[in-house]
Design a protein around this motif. Structure first.
Motif, PDB file in Angstrom:
ATOM      1  N   TYR A   4      40.193  42.870 -21.954  1.00 34.90           N
ATOM      2  CA  TYR A   4      41.689  42.668 -21.463  1.00 34.90           C
ATOM      3  C   TYR A   4      41.797  43.709 -20.401  1.00 34.90           C
ATOM      4  O   TYR A   4      41.604  44.934 -20.615  1.00 34.90           O
ATOM      5  CB  TYR A   4      42.565  42.661 -22.480  1.00 34.90           C
ATOM      6  CG  TYR A   4      42.358  42.049 -23.735  1.00 34.90           C
ATOM      7  CD1 TYR A   4      43.104  40.418 -23.550  1.00 34.90           C
ATOM      8  CD2 TYR A   4      41.482  41.860 -24.714  1.00 34.90           C
ATOM      9  CE1 TYR A   4      42.680  39.653 -24.500  1.00 34.90           C
ATOM     10  CE2 TYR A   4      41.139  41.169 -25.588  1.00 34.90           C
ATOM     11  CZ  TYR A   4      41.704  39.846 -25.561  1.00 34.90           C
ATOM     12  OH  TYR A   4      41.589  38.874 -26.508  1.00 34.90           O
ATOM     13  N   TYR A  30      49.772  41.551 -25.551  1.00 33.07           N
ATOM     14  CA  TYR A  30      49.234  40.267 -24.900  1.00 33.07           C
ATOM     15  C   TYR A  30      50.761  39.477 -25.171  1.00 33.07           C
ATOM     16  O   TYR A  30      50.798  39.306 -26.022  1.00 33.07           O
ATOM     17  CB  TYR A  30      48.022  39.956 -25.553  1.00 33.07           C
ATOM     18  CG  TYR A  30      47.561  38.553 -24.664  1.00 33.07           C
ATOM     19  CD1 TYR A  30      46.591  38.875 -23.673  1.00 33.07           C
ATOM     20  CD2 TYR A  30      47.929  37.449 -24.740  1.00 33.07           C
ATOM     21  CE1 TYR A  30      46.142  37.839 -23.042  1.00 33.07           C
ATOM     22  CE2 TYR A  30      47.435  36.307 -24.429  1.00 33.07           C
ATOM     23  CZ  TYR A  30      46.431  36.297 -23.283  1.00 33.07           C
ATOM     24  OH  TYR A  30      45.908  35.447 -22.624  1.00 33.07           O
ATOM     25  N   GLY A  54      46.045  41.173 -19.593  1.00 31.75           N
ATOM     26  CA  GLY A  54      46.757  41.817 -20.699  1.00 31.75           C
ATOM     27  C   GLY A  54      47.306  43.080 -20.394  1.00 31.75           C
ATOM     28  O   GLY A  54      47.401  43.331 -18.899  1.00 31.75           O
TER      29      GLY A  54
END
Length: 248
Positions: free
Chosen positions: A101, A139, A122
């Motif tokens: 992420y 997230y 994210g």
């Protein structure tokens, strides 16, 4: 009559889209003062193995979550989280990355298109709060992971720290064809060169994982924390190598 771009020039210049203004600079990528808070833990074998494709094998369900601050001269500064599973391939111990992420669109596209790094957008973060190194991942507006470590607690062995900072990895690269079927379906091995560790510590650590439908880190529950490390290093990401082609 205007002249179009010759086909040979298209082949020579093409490395990213859009062709006339690529989404990221040419590879390779170098990271300076890359800070990493990494928590390594043991999880459940059946749940870990369910994320690992053949011919990789898992005998010990060891998982790592790394919270990273990336200083990339060509991509810019950004935060990232990488999930890794300890696996074996042809007798070599190697880290399989099921998910990553990042908050940088350029870094996401660079990693996905070239090496097949499984990056999604994210909101990772790594920061120092008084005497505590804190790593978090959000997230979709919810907290997915939170790690803490005692800052500067105990210096690590330099060679062990260098091995951690430069540990090779493998990812499942998937590029679909225009009909939706996979055009590229490969295991890609990648590594690092010019690894220089500037600081390395270990100490008490904790990791919390929270259920999330689209960032399912909590699907691999924490059963036993094995180590917590903090490193600061310079590394250069190498070109990848295809080690298994599922479509061959």
């Amino acid at each position: 009559m205007a002249n179009n771009i010759p086909a040979e020039e298209v082949r020579a210049r093409a490395f990213s889209m859009p062709f006339h203004c690529p989404a990221y600079p040419p590879f390779p990528d170098t990271f300076l003062d890359r800070a990493s808070l990494t928590v390594t833990y043991r999880s459940d074998l059946d749940k870990v193995a369910a994320l690992v494709p053949e011919p990789l094998t898992v005998t010990d369900p060891v998982v790592s979550i790394a919270f990273l601050f990336m200083r990339a001269p060509k991509l810019g500064d950004y935060y990232e989280v990488a999930q890794s599973i300890r696996t074996e391939l042809n007798g070599e111990q190697i880290l399989f990355r099921p998910s990553m992420y990042a908050e940088s669109v350029a870094a996401i596209m660079d990693g996905r298109e070239i090496l097949g790094l499984p990056k999604k957008y994210g909101q990772p973060m790594l920061r120092l709060v008084n005497d505590t190194l804190l790593g978090t991942l959000e997230y979709g507006g919810s907290l997915v992971a939170r790690a803490t470590m005692g800052y500067g607690y105990e210096e690590m062995d330099p060679e062990k720290a260098k091995a951690i900072a430069g540990a090779p990895g493998v990812v499942l690269k998937i590029i679909p064809h225009v009909d939706g079927k996979p055009r590229i379906l490969e295991l890609v091995r990648f590594g690092y060169e010019s690894v220089s560790v500037k600081a390395a510590y270990t100490g008490p650590g904790a990791l919390e994982l929270f259920p999330n439908a689209l960032a399912p880190l909590a699907d691999l529950p924490v059963r036993e924390i094995l180590s917590t490390t903090h490193t600061v290093s310079d590394v250069t990401l190498q070109w990848g190598e295809v080690v298994h082609d599922y479509l061959a």
